[in-house]
Design a protein around this motif. Structure first.
Motif, PDB file in Angstrom:
ATOM      1  N   PRO B  99     -39.649 -58.917  35.740  1.00 26.69           N
ATOM      2  CA  PRO B  99     -38.889 -57.948  34.944  1.00 26.69           C
ATOM      3  C   PRO B  99     -38.084 -56.884  35.697  1.00 26.69           C
ATOM      4  N   PRO B 100     -38.555 -56.289  36.822  1.00 27.83           N
ATOM      5  CA  PRO B 100     -37.780 -55.163  37.370  1.00 27.83           C
ATOM      6  C   PRO B 100     -36.339 -55.561  37.727  1.00 27.83           C
ATOM      7  N   ASP B 101     -35.374 -54.847  37.174  1.00 28.48           N
ATOM      8  CA  ASP B 101     -33.959 -55.219  37.295  1.00 28.48           C
ATOM      9  C   ASP B 101     -33.081 -54.015  37.621  1.00 28.48           C
ATOM     10  N   PRO B 121     -32.953 -51.394  33.395  1.00 35.24           N
ATOM     11  CA  PRO B 121     -32.940 -51.364  31.926  1.00 35.24           C
ATOM     12  C   PRO B 121     -34.205 -51.946  31.286  1.00 35.24           C
ATOM     13  N   ARG B 122     -34.748 -53.020  31.870  1.00 32.38           N
ATOM     14  CA  ARG B 122     -35.904 -53.649  31.232  1.00 32.38           C
ATOM     15  C   ARG B 122     -37.179 -52.827  31.336  1.00 32.38           C
ATOM     16  N   ALA B 123     -37.138 -51.699  32.064  1.00 33.07           N
ATOM     17  CA  ALA B 123     -38.351 -50.893  32.233  1.00 33.07           C
ATOM     18  C   ALA B 123     -38.872 -50.357  30.907  1.00 33.07           C
ATOM     19  N   THR B 128     -41.760 -50.321  35.326  1.00 36.71           N
ATOM     20  CA  THR B 128     -41.030 -50.393  36.592  1.00 36.71           C
ATOM     21  C   THR B 128     -41.765 -51.310  37.587  1.00 36.71           C
ATOM     22  N   THR B 129     -41.245 -51.345  38.815  1.00 38.71           N
ATOM     23  CA  THR B 129     -41.789 -52.239  39.840  1.00 38.71           C
ATOM     24  C   THR B 129     -43.307 -52.143  39.960  1.00 38.71           C
ATOM     25  N   PRO B 216     -37.876 -52.586  22.093  1.00 39.95           N
ATOM     26  CA  PRO B 216     -36.797 -53.368  22.700  1.00 39.95           C
ATOM     27  C   PRO B 216     -37.071 -53.608  24.181  1.00 39.95           C
ATOM     28  N   ALA B 217     -36.441 -54.652  24.729  1.00 44.73           N
ATOM     29  CA  ALA B 217     -36.525 -54.876  26.173  1.00 44.73           C
ATOM     30  C   ALA B 217     -35.749 -53.789  26.899  1.00 44.73           C
ATOM     31  N   ALA B 218     -34.617 -53.349  26.316  1.00 43.57           N
ATOM     32  CA  ALA B 218     -33.791 -52.334  26.971  1.00 43.57           C
ATOM     33  C   ALA B 218     -33.107 -51.464  25.928  1.00 43.57           C
TER      34      ALA B 218
END
Lengths: 429, 429
Positions: B99-101, B121-123, B128-129, B216-218
């Motif tokens: 996921p981290p982007d 955004p996906r956080a 996050t990481t 939401p994802a983002a």
């Protein structure tokens, strides 16, 4: 004492009313070099909240308020002695969810959950306690009050002391206020129970459902010995006698989403050779399914045997090998063993069941313990998934960590607690 | 140099081929008390990978292999110099998701992402990481090789050194191997863009969708100045000129689940007063929506102005107050400012836009910086959500942390790096 049933009494018990009193107690103990042990509900399995050298027992009993539930920012601020289930209820009332759900949730406190990094069935989808801690107020053993993290969900300012304190088993600082992250409570869930002819096919079903891209909220596995104990002592009409393994899977999400997901779960179970499947159609049926899992600990106690719970964890795909090792342990050491747990996480509770007062069995159990831990490490796993080390597992730390790693952790400990007064005798061998 | 555009050259650059060579370099630097700075792709915004005292620059260039993608156990093992997008591609090929982007995903490395705890955004949905790091191999500045965590998803054995290293900005240890957790890639997603008459109503829409229990994802917010820059320098047909704020929302999950969720998102936007909404019907339309967001940094650079990016974060409900503070800052210091970012997380990138060579503007920008950070702290936020402190924000650390907290962090630093050779001049003022 805690759930482990061993320990030493403290010399004094103190019940501070606020953070300042906690700080004052820490300063006195530090100046006098007196051991200081923090205690919540005492439901741990490894002795984390139990004194080993006497000293002062700091009970968190009076720090028990839910200070704030902030719907807009999806967070709550609590004192450490709030019971997990009470927080769950408070946030569910406003449509939110605090995911960590240890089996002890009706007794254990959020402070204890943070100190041990408690898990639970929902950890498969939601992760353990650490994922939900945004900020902490804590008192150092030297008396300074510190704040870590913030109410913002992201924070990369300096070192992540929040996550360092989570799971530190009360050895680094005394946690006095906890800010937890909440999530919107999913509008729907769906639950099923499947029975299998072997542990292997139950685990295959878990791999299959992951291959079908389902992320269930919970994936719980119960072995034949645990099922037999439930049959003998309570009731489990859902599961025929002699069943080798059962799997409980719960999904959550949108109403139509959970239908799709549960269809895929049932396909996965079918293709892995499930013998029988029950899908809950009502909340009562869901409770019946979960009661099979929830009754195990009580049923095992009802056998009259002494239960020693080992909380081991391996990469999920290696659960069949873990059960091979458990089988070998049973045969080699001539012990009764019942296993169950969080299959989705590879986190299995392996319970040795001993005849009270049988010294031979107790000695064999000690050997079996080392055998099990050694095999778990060989399977790239860990000797504790959610119960911690305390003093119960401290002798085994070197199986998992190198001398250099332990030395580094001791230097970190000294950075917080230069005089070693806080919860001495825990974690380190 | 990095994306910040400031720094000092090293005396030597070394390119080790493996962990043992990294350990040998550390031992030499430690014995000779020579500064040692680790560098990946150099895309950071705060100078974390940039020497401040010369010394040895340890480039991770040759440690760039994806060692393993383990579908069954939902994990991958990588060396630090693997580019984020390359890992994304490798795991998506087998139906999984990392996921981290971060916006830098086509340049930045996993090692750098771990050192800074990168978001993206996906956080909002995925975190996050830090949520995706299971285990690390790392070299201490004194040369010992340590392993933290394990391949098991749960692990409470000793202190959580994994999470302590994530976000430590290369000041505690040199990360040489990273085990990341993966998730099944959701089978479907749905994306929409909505425009609003004010920042306040865009933020209301975010609160509304949370009230409707959507995760939401983002959830990305873009202000009028950022939109204007995109209009002037690139293209944004989706958004009429003069729009006060735009929101991009993406949901993911099962096919029917995302439909339900996006309906609820659009209801939420409508009830918050959205002016216009576009829902992507095809992958190409989805790309068009995201391009509005992705073009901002390029468009701001194309203005010819010097962009100073401040990565502040507040509790999500306080984003309107943050924009009030940004407005006040604009007026008080006479600066152009464009803001956008991760509204769902309350994490906004506030970009000061300065005329090159204008010393007066630069001096006002310095004052504005302190004004902004002070207000963010007053809003219970943090001066960095995902970019770190490095040397750029080190002078402001005392705004957020107390002297005692900083002293404790320095003792933790000394537990890892007794001679202070690793990345000196970072984090601490």
């Amino acid at each position: 004492m805690d759930a482990l049933g061993k320990g030493h009494p403290p010399d004094v018990v103190v019940l501070p009313a606020n953070t300042e009193e906690v700080a004052a107690i820490a300063r006195v103990c530090n100046a006098q070099r007196v051991p200081l042990v923090v205690r919540g509900a005492g439901t741990g399995f490894t002795g984390g909240a139990v004194p080993t050298y006497g000293g002062v027992l700091l009970s968190m009993e009076r720090l028990n308020r839910i200070i704030e539930v902030d719907e807009l920012n999806l967070l709550a601020v609590v004192e450490p002695n709030v019971i997990n289930a009470d927080l769950q209820r408070a946030v569910e009332k406003v449509g939110l969810l605090y995911p960590p759900d240890p089996a002890s949730l009706h007794q254990s406190t959020i402070g204890g959950n943070v100190a041990e990094c408690a898990g639970g069935p929902r950890a498969f989808k939601y992760g353990t306690t650490k994922r939900y801690i945004l900020a902490l107020e804590a008192v150092l053993p030297t008396g300074e009050i510190i704040n870590t993290g913030s109410k913002a969900v992201k924070n990369v300012v300096g070192y992540d002391l929040t996550q360092l304190l989570v799971g530190s088993e009360g050895t680094l600082a005394i946690i006095t206020t906890i800010t937890v992250r909440l999530v919107p409570k999913p509008p729907a869930n769906a639950t099923m129970l499947a029975t299998f002819g072997s542990i292997q096919s139950a685990v295959d079903a878990v791999s299959e459902l992951i291959r079908r891209r389902v992320v269930p909220a919970a994936v719980e596995l119960i072995d034949s010995d645990s099922l037999a104990a439930v049959h003998d002592n309570l009731s489990a009409d859902l599961v025929p006698r002699g069943t080798a393994a059962a799997l409980i899977v719960e999904v959550d999400g949108t109403p139509r989403g959970v239908d799709e997901d549960l269809d895929r779960v049932m396909d996965a179970c079918r293709s892995a050779g499930a013998k029988d499947m029950s899908r809950a159609a009502t909340e009562a049926e869901r409770e019946t399914i979960w009661s099979v899992r929830r009754q195990i600990s009580v049923a095992l106690k009802a056998t009259g045997l002494v239960k020693i719970n080992h909380d081991v964890v391996v990469p999920r795909g290696r659960v069949p090998e873990l059960f091979d090792a458990i089988g070998e342990m049973k045969r080699t050491y001539g012990l009764r063993v019942a296993s169950f747990g969080h299959a989705g996480d590879g986190n299995i509770h392996v319970n040795l069941l001993l005849t009270p007062g049988d010294a031979g069995e107790q000695a064999r159990a000690k050997e079996a313990e080392r055998f099990l831990f050694t095999r778990v490490i060989a399977l790239e796993g860990s000797i504790s998934g959610e119960h911690g080390i305390g003093f119960a597992k401290a002798p085994y730390l070197l199986l998992e960590l190198s001398g250099e790693e332990i030395a580094l952790m001791k230097r970190v400990k000294a950075a917080f607690d230069p005089n070693g007064i806080l919860n001495p005798g825990k974690i380190f061998p």
